[in-house]
Motif scaffolding. Sequence first.
Motif, PDB file in Angstrom:
ATOM      1  N   SER A   2       0.838  -1.192   0.000  1.00  0.00           N
ATOM      2  CA  SER A   2       0.000   0.000   0.000  1.00  0.00           C
ATOM      3  C   SER A   2       0.876   1.246   0.000  1.00  0.00           C
ATOM      4  O   SER A   2       1.970   1.257   0.565  1.00  0.00           O
ATOM      5  N   LEU A   4       0.480   5.605   0.366  1.00  0.00           N
ATOM      6  CA  LEU A   4      -0.347   6.771   0.658  1.00  0.00           C
ATOM      7  C   LEU A   4       0.368   7.993   0.106  1.00  0.00           C
ATOM      8  O   LEU A   4       1.501   8.293   0.491  1.00  0.00           O
ATOM      9  N   LEU A  22      -4.951   6.847  -1.456  1.00  0.00           N
ATOM     10  CA  LEU A  22      -4.520   5.569  -0.899  1.00  0.00           C
ATOM     11  C   LEU A  22      -4.543   4.528  -2.013  1.00  0.00           C
ATOM     12  O   LEU A  22      -5.577   4.312  -2.657  1.00  0.00           O
ATOM     13  N   VAL A  23      -3.394   3.895  -2.235  1.00  0.00           N
ATOM     14  CA  VAL A  23      -3.240   2.860  -3.253  1.00  0.00           C
ATOM     15  C   VAL A  23      -3.036   1.539  -2.526  1.00  0.00           C
ATOM     16  O   VAL A  23      -2.205   1.437  -1.629  1.00  0.00           O
ATOM     17  N   GLU A  24      -3.812   0.546  -2.917  1.00  0.00           N
ATOM     18  CA  GLU A  24      -3.626  -0.805  -2.386  1.00  0.00           C
ATOM     19  C   GLU A  24      -3.498  -1.749  -3.562  1.00  0.00           C
ATOM     20  O   GLU A  24      -4.394  -1.820  -4.400  1.00  0.00           O
ATOM     21  N   GLY A  25      -2.375  -2.435  -3.630  1.00  0.00           N
ATOM     22  CA  GLY A  25      -2.108  -3.303  -4.774  1.00  0.00           C
ATOM     23  C   GLY A  25      -1.994  -2.479  -6.031  1.00  0.00           C
ATOM     24  O   GLY A  25      -1.269  -1.493  -6.074  1.00  0.00           O
ATOM     25  N   ALA A  29      -7.485   2.811  -3.859  1.00  0.00           N
ATOM     26  CA  ALA A  29      -8.456   2.339  -2.878  1.00  0.00           C
ATOM     27  C   ALA A  29      -9.356   3.461  -2.382  1.00  0.00           C
ATOM     28  O   ALA A  29     -10.536   3.243  -2.122  1.00  0.00           O
ATOM     29  N   ALA A  45       0.016   2.788   5.838  1.00  0.00           N
ATOM     30  CA  ALA A  45       0.426   2.367   4.502  1.00  0.00           C
ATOM     31  C   ALA A  45       1.868   1.881   4.598  1.00  0.00           C
ATOM     32  O   ALA A  45       2.624   2.322   5.464  1.00  0.00           O
ATOM     33  N   ASP A  46       2.231   0.982   3.688  1.00  0.00           N
ATOM     34  CA  ASP A  46       3.604   0.488   3.658  1.00  0.00           C
ATOM     35  C   ASP A  46       4.583   1.593   3.287  1.00  0.00           C
ATOM     36  O   ASP A  46       5.729   1.574   3.717  1.00  0.00           O
ATOM     37  N   ALA A 101      -3.898   2.123 -10.523  1.00  0.00           N
ATOM     38  CA  ALA A 101      -2.997   2.961  -9.725  1.00  0.00           C
ATOM     39  C   ALA A 101      -1.768   3.331 -10.554  1.00  0.00           C
ATOM     40  O   ALA A 101      -0.633   3.017 -10.219  1.00  0.00           O
ATOM     41  N   GLY A 144       0.517   0.590  -9.073  1.00  0.00           N
ATOM     42  CA  GLY A 144       0.694   0.627  -7.626  1.00  0.00           C
ATOM     43  C   GLY A 144       2.117   0.532  -7.132  1.00  0.00           C
ATOM     44  O   GLY A 144       2.364   0.654  -5.937  1.00  0.00           O
TER      45      GLY A 144
END
Length: 172
Positions: A2, A4, A22-25, A29, A45-46, A101, A144
């Motif tokens: 993830s 941010l 927010l990006v997930e994968g 998101a 977030a990571d 993403a 992403g």
Amino acid sequence: MSVLIKDGTVLSPAGGIAADVLVEGERIAALLQPGATLGGSEIAADRVIDATGKYVVPGGIDVHTHMQLPFGGTEASDTFETGTRAAPWGGKGVIAPGSDADVVIYNPSAKTTIGVATHHMNPDYSAYEGFLVDGGVDTVLSRGSVVIENGMYSGRAGHGRFLERGLSQYLV
């Protein structure tokens, strides 16, 4: 993974808005109010990217299309906002929950010297070699993953995805 993207100006079909992304994968998101929390807790977030003073642009639009580019005493007719509105296609060209993403973080305050050494396409020639232009790409996310940061390419072969489409109607 993830990511941010915080405090940037997100360009969407509705125009430019202050928002966190927010990006997930491989997908976006959520679009969030800057500094938003979930249940009183900071959004986890990571990786967090600070986009303060920068545009967060849908990466489905190649910024090489010269949007808002000052050049030779004039400026391209499309701004990032109008070019973004015109481009949605195949999940590209818009920053909205569920879209791809593919994101470019663009710094309008930067100065960029165009040249073979600064392109990430492995060219051996640039018609604009040595030209100094206003603005520059800061960070690029592809599906992403951060693939360009601080001028360095960190992507990998085979990561991209080809989207086939027919000829533009004006060519048919």
